[in-house]
Design a protein around this motif. Sequence first.
Motif, short mmCIF file in Angstrom:
data_model
loop_
_atom_site.label_atom_id
_atom_site.label_comp_id
_atom_site.label_asym_id
_atom_site.label_seq_id
_atom_site.Cartn_x
_atom_site.Cartn_y
_atom_site.Cartn_z
N THR A 101 0.86 -1.26 -0.05
CA THR A 101 0.03 -0.10 -0.10
C THR A 101 0.78 1.15 -0.04
OG1 THR A 101 -0.10 -0.07 2.36
CG2 THR A 101 -1.89 -1.15 1.42
N ARG A 102 2.08 1.23 -0.03
CA ARG A 102 2.94 2.43 0.03
C ARG A 102 2.54 3.35 -0.89
NH1 ARG A 102 7.96 3.10 1.94
NH2 ARG A 102 8.07 1.01 2.55
N VAL A 103 2.48 2.97 -2.15
CA VAL A 103 2.26 4.19 -3.20
C VAL A 103 0.71 4.95 -3.10
CG1 VAL A 103 3.33 2.95 -4.85
CG2 VAL A 103 0.97 2.75 -4.65
N ARG A 104 -0.10 4.27 -2.05
CA ARG A 104 -1.34 4.78 -1.81
C ARG A 104 -1.49 5.76 -0.40
NH1 ARG A 104 -3.22 -0.43 -3.26
NH2 ARG A 104 -3.92 -0.73 -1.21
N MET A 105 -0.28 5.89 0.15
CA MET A 105 -0.13 6.35 1.49
C MET A 105 0.28 7.76 1.45
SD MET A 105 1.29 3.21 4.07
CE MET A 105 0.29 1.79 4.21
N ASP A 106 0.04 8.79 1.89
CA ASP A 106 0.87 10.06 2.21
C ASP A 106 2.03 9.78 3.29
OD1 ASP A 106 -0.11 10.44 5.00
OD2 ASP A 106 -1.99 11.27 4.06
N GLU A 107 2.83 10.91 3.28
CA GLU A 107 4.21 10.71 4.12
C GLU A 107 3.76 10.51 5.79
OE1 GLU A 107 6.22 14.34 4.83
OE2 GLU A 107 4.75 15.46 3.55
N TYR A 108 2.67 10.83 6.08
CA TYR A 108 2.36 10.84 7.55
C TYR A 108 1.83 9.35 7.99
CZ TYR A 108 2.69 15.82 7.55
OH TYR A 108 3.25 17.15 7.35
N THR A 109 1.09 8.93 6.86
CA THR A 109 0.54 7.57 7.12
C THR A 109 1.80 6.40 7.16
OG1 THR A 109 -1.57 7.86 6.24
CG2 THR A 109 -1.04 5.63 6.29
N LEU A 110 2.77 6.72 6.11
CA LEU A 110 4.06 6.12 6.15
C LEU A 110 4.74 6.01 7.24
CD1 LEU A 110 4.89 6.70 2.24
CD2 LEU A 110 4.36 4.45 3.20
N GLU A 111 4.81 7.26 7.74
CA GLU A 111 5.53 7.46 9.14
C GLU A 111 4.86 6.69 10.31
OE1 GLU A 111 8.72 8.81 11.49
OE2 GLU A 111 8.35 8.76 9.39
N LEU A 112 3.64 6.75 10.46
CA LEU A 112 2.81 6.03 11.35
C LEU A 112 3.16 4.51 11.06
CD1 LEU A 112 1.09 6.11 13.60
CD2 LEU A 112 -0.68 5.93 12.21
N GLN A 113 3.22 3.91 10.08
CA GLN A 113 3.48 2.47 9.57
C GLN A 113 5.06 2.51 10.10
OE1 GLN A 113 1.68 -0.02 8.54
NE2 GLN A 113 -0.08 0.77 7.64
N ARG A 114 5.91 3.14 9.74
CA ARG A 114 7.25 2.84 10.23
C ARG A 114 7.24 2.86 11.65
NH1 ARG A 114 11.43 5.55 11.84
NH2 ARG A 114 10.28 7.42 12.02
N HIS A 115 6.87 3.87 12.26
CA HIS A 115 6.84 3.79 13.87
C HIS A 115 6.28 2.39 14.45
CE1 HIS A 115 6.41 5.22 17.90
NE2 HIS A 115 5.29 4.75 17.96
N GLY A 116 5.11 1.91 13.65
CA GLY A 116 4.54 0.50 14.42
C GLY A 116 5.48 -0.59 13.88
N LEU A 117 6.32 -0.52 13.06
CA LEU A 117 7.27 -1.61 12.40
C LEU A 117 8.29 -1.46 13.33
CD1 LEU A 117 7.74 -3.74 10.21
CD2 LEU A 117 9.01 -1.67 9.03
N GLU A 118 8.76 -0.24 13.56
CA GLU A 118 10.19 -0.09 14.70
C GLU A 118 9.44 -0.77 16.20
OE1 GLU A 118 11.02 3.79 14.61
OE2 GLU A 118 12.27 3.54 12.71
N GLN A 119 8.50 -0.38 16.55
CA GLN A 119 7.89 -0.93 17.85
C GLN A 119 8.09 -2.35 18.01
OE1 GLN A 119 3.98 0.97 18.39
NE2 GLN A 119 5.01 1.94 19.93
N VAL A 120 7.44 -3.02 16.95
CA VAL A 120 7.50 -4.53 16.95
C VAL A 120 8.96 -5.08 16.69
CG1 VAL A 120 6.60 -6.67 15.66
CG2 VAL A 120 5.16 -4.58 15.68
N GLU A 121 9.87 -4.73 16.18
CA GLU A 121 11.16 -4.96 15.82
C GLU A 121 11.96 -4.94 17.15
OE1 GLU A 121 12.20 -4.01 10.97
OE2 GLU A 121 12.37 -2.38 12.66
N ARG A 122 11.66 -3.85 18.03
CA ARG A 122 12.16 -3.78 19.26
C ARG A 122 11.65 -4.67 20.23
NH1 ARG A 122 11.57 1.99 18.33
NH2 ARG A 122 9.40 1.97 19.43
N GLU A 123 10.59 -4.97 19.97
CA GLU A 123 10.08 -5.89 21.07
C GLU A 123 10.85 -7.57 20.55
OE1 GLU A 123 6.05 -8.12 22.78
OE2 GLU A 123 5.92 -6.09 22.04
#
Length: 218
Positions: free
Chosen positions: A147-169
């Motif tokens: 879905t990357r191509v359909r997301m604006d920069e803020y939605t992508l940033e939110l997705q990245r934040h969630g991804l980093e949280q799971v990676e940290r755990e």
Amino acid sequence: MRGRSDVLESAILGLLHDSPMHGYELRKRLNLLLGSFRALSYGSLYPALKSLVARGLIAGSDPQQAPAHGLAGKRARIVYQLTAEGKEQFQHVLASSGPAAWEDENFGFRFAFFGQTDAETRLRILEGRRTRMTERLELIKDSVSRTRVRMDEYTLELQRHGLEQVEREVRWLDDLIDHERSNRGARPRGAGRPADARTNAVEDDSIVAAPTPQKERG
């Protein structure tokens, strides 16, 4: 929801296993114990206490029998303590290690009482949790890539934040699992692999978990 009620009741049993206490103190201790993992509705605390008393798992002292207060007219607080049945129920909870123990609703509570849980059960729960987190990480990565191509920069940033949280755990769980295995004299999970491969949570074959932000270990 029954699952949330079960967690609250089990947490109450765990705290009372250490020492008797009144409802106000229980509320403060529950906040300290579980607040970092999952917020609980304290509007359900006293109904939970009432239910545990009715089932014979805890007992409350009679306010009329409580020692006199220094402040005249102040209402005496009921002090709750575990019964023999309550102690047996809490030990049963600690010994359980099925899928429910590593899901979002229960993992924080179970981890909070790892000090009273046997090593084999701790390891099973940590490995199950890590599997959940790995699966979740893969799902997030797949969703972002599709879905990357359909997301604006803020939605992508939110997705990245969630991804980093799971990676940290996942990395946090890796460290805990290695520690448990080392204490048992077993070969650490990451032994024999390059250090950078072990810290790459995505390359491991097991991930999905609850979004419970954890402090990353060094």
